[in-house]
Design an enzyme around this catalytic site. Structure first.
Site, PDB file in Angstrom:
ATOM      1  N   HIS A  97     -27.456  12.392 -15.287  1.00  0.00           N
ATOM      2  CA  HIS A  97     -26.999  13.566 -14.539  1.00  0.00           C
ATOM      3  C   HIS A  97     -25.949  14.305 -15.361  1.00  0.00           C
ATOM      4  O   HIS A  97     -25.083  13.687 -15.986  1.00  0.00           O
ATOM      5  CB  HIS A  97     -26.406  13.148 -13.190  1.00  0.00           C
ATOM      6  CG  HIS A  97     -26.302  14.279 -12.233  1.00  0.00           C
ATOM      7  ND1 HIS A  97     -25.212  15.116 -12.187  1.00  0.00           N
ATOM      8  CD2 HIS A  97     -27.180  14.757 -11.296  1.00  0.00           C
ATOM      9  CE1 HIS A  97     -25.403  16.034 -11.250  1.00  0.00           C
ATOM     10  NE2 HIS A  97     -26.590  15.844 -10.711  1.00  0.00           N
ATOM     11  N   HIS A  98     -26.038  15.624 -15.363  1.00  0.00           N
ATOM     12  CA  HIS A  98     -25.176  16.416 -16.247  1.00  0.00           C
ATOM     13  C   HIS A  98     -23.705  16.344 -15.854  1.00  0.00           C
ATOM     14  O   HIS A  98     -22.829  16.730 -16.645  1.00  0.00           O
ATOM     15  CB  HIS A  98     -25.629  17.875 -16.266  1.00  0.00           C
ATOM     16  CG  HIS A  98     -25.783  18.422 -17.651  1.00  0.00           C
ATOM     17  ND1 HIS A  98     -24.850  18.212 -18.644  1.00  0.00           N
ATOM     18  CD2 HIS A  98     -26.747  19.173 -18.226  1.00  0.00           C
ATOM     19  CE1 HIS A  98     -25.235  18.811 -19.755  1.00  0.00           C
ATOM     20  NE2 HIS A  98     -26.389  19.390 -19.542  1.00  0.00           N
ATOM     21  N   SER A  99     -23.393  15.858 -14.662  1.00  0.00           N
ATOM     22  CA  SER A  99     -21.987  15.731 -14.278  1.00  0.00           C
ATOM     23  C   SER A  99     -21.281  14.647 -15.080  1.00  0.00           C
ATOM     24  O   SER A  99     -20.048  14.606 -15.146  1.00  0.00           O
ATOM     25  CB  SER A  99     -21.865  15.420 -12.781  1.00  0.00           C
ATOM     26  OG  SER A  99     -22.502  14.194 -12.471  1.00  0.00           O
TER      27      SER A  99
END
Length: 519
Positions: free
Chosen positions: A169-171
């Protein structure tokens, strides 16, 4: 034959819920780096909005079939040493905007998906892998566990014996940091103790001992550069603001459809071309690899759009004076620039090996910049590269990315994450393309002991209908496109146009005798 999606994939989550942090200890025991709970950065929270639920993916093609157990053993001593990959994203029950990373024990079997398939039943193994990744893009990572997984597909394709798909996930971090971490988990196949060698830009030596007159001219030059930077930044920030407000790209056949928020699935395909060919153009024209990549992208997009505009109407041709392209097409990429100082793969590897509790130099801390693409056919293919160089040189003389980062931070501080997310989504949805160019290892590397023939990063969940990634590896350049099939139903044709454009540019150099510039 097993389902193409494998076991354990779940549907897209409709929203975030508070998470209980007590977890069962997995079958794999390991020493976990203990750190205090850490709040999500404002940029990381942005990626948890349903409109910007972006997942980074990297697929690695290996020369041999993969056994899961050695991969698990290696990950315990590398990836799992990084706190982000052993942490849950926890939402406060009373304040849903309060998100934290909370460490936990994990079960590796919940993160590694083994795809079993009867290869004798496959008409096209390459299409099977492509469809698998496409179906994967329809799902979100399970937020009840750390936000990453690894898919092992033991299917022989044209270019590999097996494929590994790494999804994050890009977070958890920006693209540059995630790729750096992945490379820090690899080693050279020629020497399994050595990390990959990544080319770095050589700095010009600082001159010394110049006269007073030369010093005055240098001072005036710096002052003029400051004026140019200031004016360019003001113009770029103004263009960014009006883009967020109302200035959209020209509606073209590759624009995102109106219902893009409800369809985040992406078809991700790639093409391997020769890095030596790009270097040939670079040296002959005295430009950079990035200039060449952008130039052939502009050329390929122009060819592709010229063909698409001819569908259903009269084909006017494919020359500079006679073609199907409308005049004045506005087509831009919303670029993300990592403004955080990267730890580098050597430092990341040392920190994982030593179980460091120090700062990893991690997180999403980036600004935005709008990069215009010139869409027009040229009779002289070299003009594509010249125009690309002019565009890139102009963007280098601007603080647009830093300015937009400050703007985003101020928006979050005074108006909240929802407003900042809306602004970010507007920036991407009012532009057409996402574009990146990443430098990779110069020698063959192995992932968990398995030699890699190529690797390629991409993403899904972004508002744009088209993402283009260039990734170098040894003597290869891998072009990866992530497309919304409602806008671009034939991504392989687009890759053909990119490859053909490079050949046109290379042949033009030979015909014009520019090879004398080569060393």
């Amino acid at each position: 034959m097993a389902s193409p999606m494998g076991e354990g994939l779940r549907g897209r989550s409709s929203g975030l819920k508070p998470i209980e942090t007590k977890r069962k200890v997995g079958i794999e025991e390991y020493d976990m780096v203990t750190v205090e709970d850490e709040p999500l950065s404002p940029m990381a929270r942005l990626f948890h909005d349903r409109r910007f639920d972006v997942h980074a993916v990297a697929f690695m093609a290996c020369k041999t079939r993969i056994s899961p157990q050695p991969v698990k053993e290696k990950l315990v001593h590398t990836l799992l040493k990084h706190p982000r990959f052993t942490s849950l994203m926890v939402v406060d029950e009373e304040n849903l905007t309060d998100m934290k990373w909370v460490q936990t024990k994990i079960d590796l079997d919940q993160h590694i998906v083994i795809v079993e398939v009867d290869e004798t039943q496959l008409e096209s193994p390459d299409k099977f892998v492509e469809d698998y990744i496409y179906n994967l893009s329809k799902t979100s990572l399970d937020r009840s566990k750390p936000l990453w997984d690894l898919h092992i597909i033991n299917v022989k394709t044209r270019q590999a014996e097996s494929v590994v798909v790494f999804r994050v996930h890009h977070s958890l971090g920006d693209g540059t940091s995630l790729i750096s971490l992945l490379l820090a988990c690899t080693r050279q196949t020629a020497d399994d103790l050595k990390l990959p060698t990544i080319p770095t830009k050589k700095r010009r030596p600082t001159p010394s001992g110049y006269s007073a007159k030369e010093g005055l001219w240098r001072l005036l030059g710096k002052f003029w550069l400051f004026i140019v930077m200031f004016v360019n930044t003001a113009v770029d920030v103004f263009m960014f603001i009006i883009t967020i407000m109302f200035l959209k790209d020209t509606k073209t056949p590759i624009s995102a459809p109106p219902d893009f928020e409800s369809n985040k699935a992406r078809r991700i395909v790639h093409r391997i071309i020769s890095l030596d060919d790009l270097k040939f153009v670079k040296n002959a024209m005295n430009v950079t690899i990035n200039d060449v990549a952008l130039g052939l992208t502009q050329a390929g997009l122009s060819q592709y759009l010229n063909r698409r505009y001819a569908i259903g109407g009269k084909d006017k041709g494919a020359t500079e004076r006679s073609n199907n392209l409308p005049n004045g097409i506005r087509l831009r990429s919303c670029l993300c620039f990592n403004l955080r100082s990267s730890a580098g793969i050597e430092n990341l590897a040392n920190m994982m090996e030593n179980g460091s509790k120090g700062k990893w130099g991690w997180g999403n801390w980036f600004g935005y910049a709008l990069l215009p693409f010139k869409i027009a056919l040229r009779d002289n293919p070299l003009d594509y590269v010249k125009e690309a160089k002019a565009t890139v040189d102009r963007k280098k003389r601007s603080f647009e990315a830093l300015s937009t980062l400050i703007m985003a931070e101020l928006l979050i501080k005074f108006f909240g994450i929802k407003v900042a997310t809306e602004v970010t989504c507007k920036g991407f949805s009012n532009s057409t393309i996402c574009f990146t160019n990443l430098v990779g290892p110069q020698e063959e590397i192995g992932f968990c002991g398995y030699p890699i023939t190529y690797f390629a990063p991409s993403a899904y969940g972004q508002p744009s209908a088209l993402m283009i990634n260039f990734q170098s590896y040894i003597n290869k350049m891998i072009i990866v496109v992530s497309v919304d099939e409602n806008a671009i139903p034939d991504p392989h044709q687009l890759l053909d146009d990119f490859e053909d454009s490079l050949n046109l540019i290379k042949n033009a150099i030979i015909e014009k005798g520019l090879i004398k510039n080569l060393k």
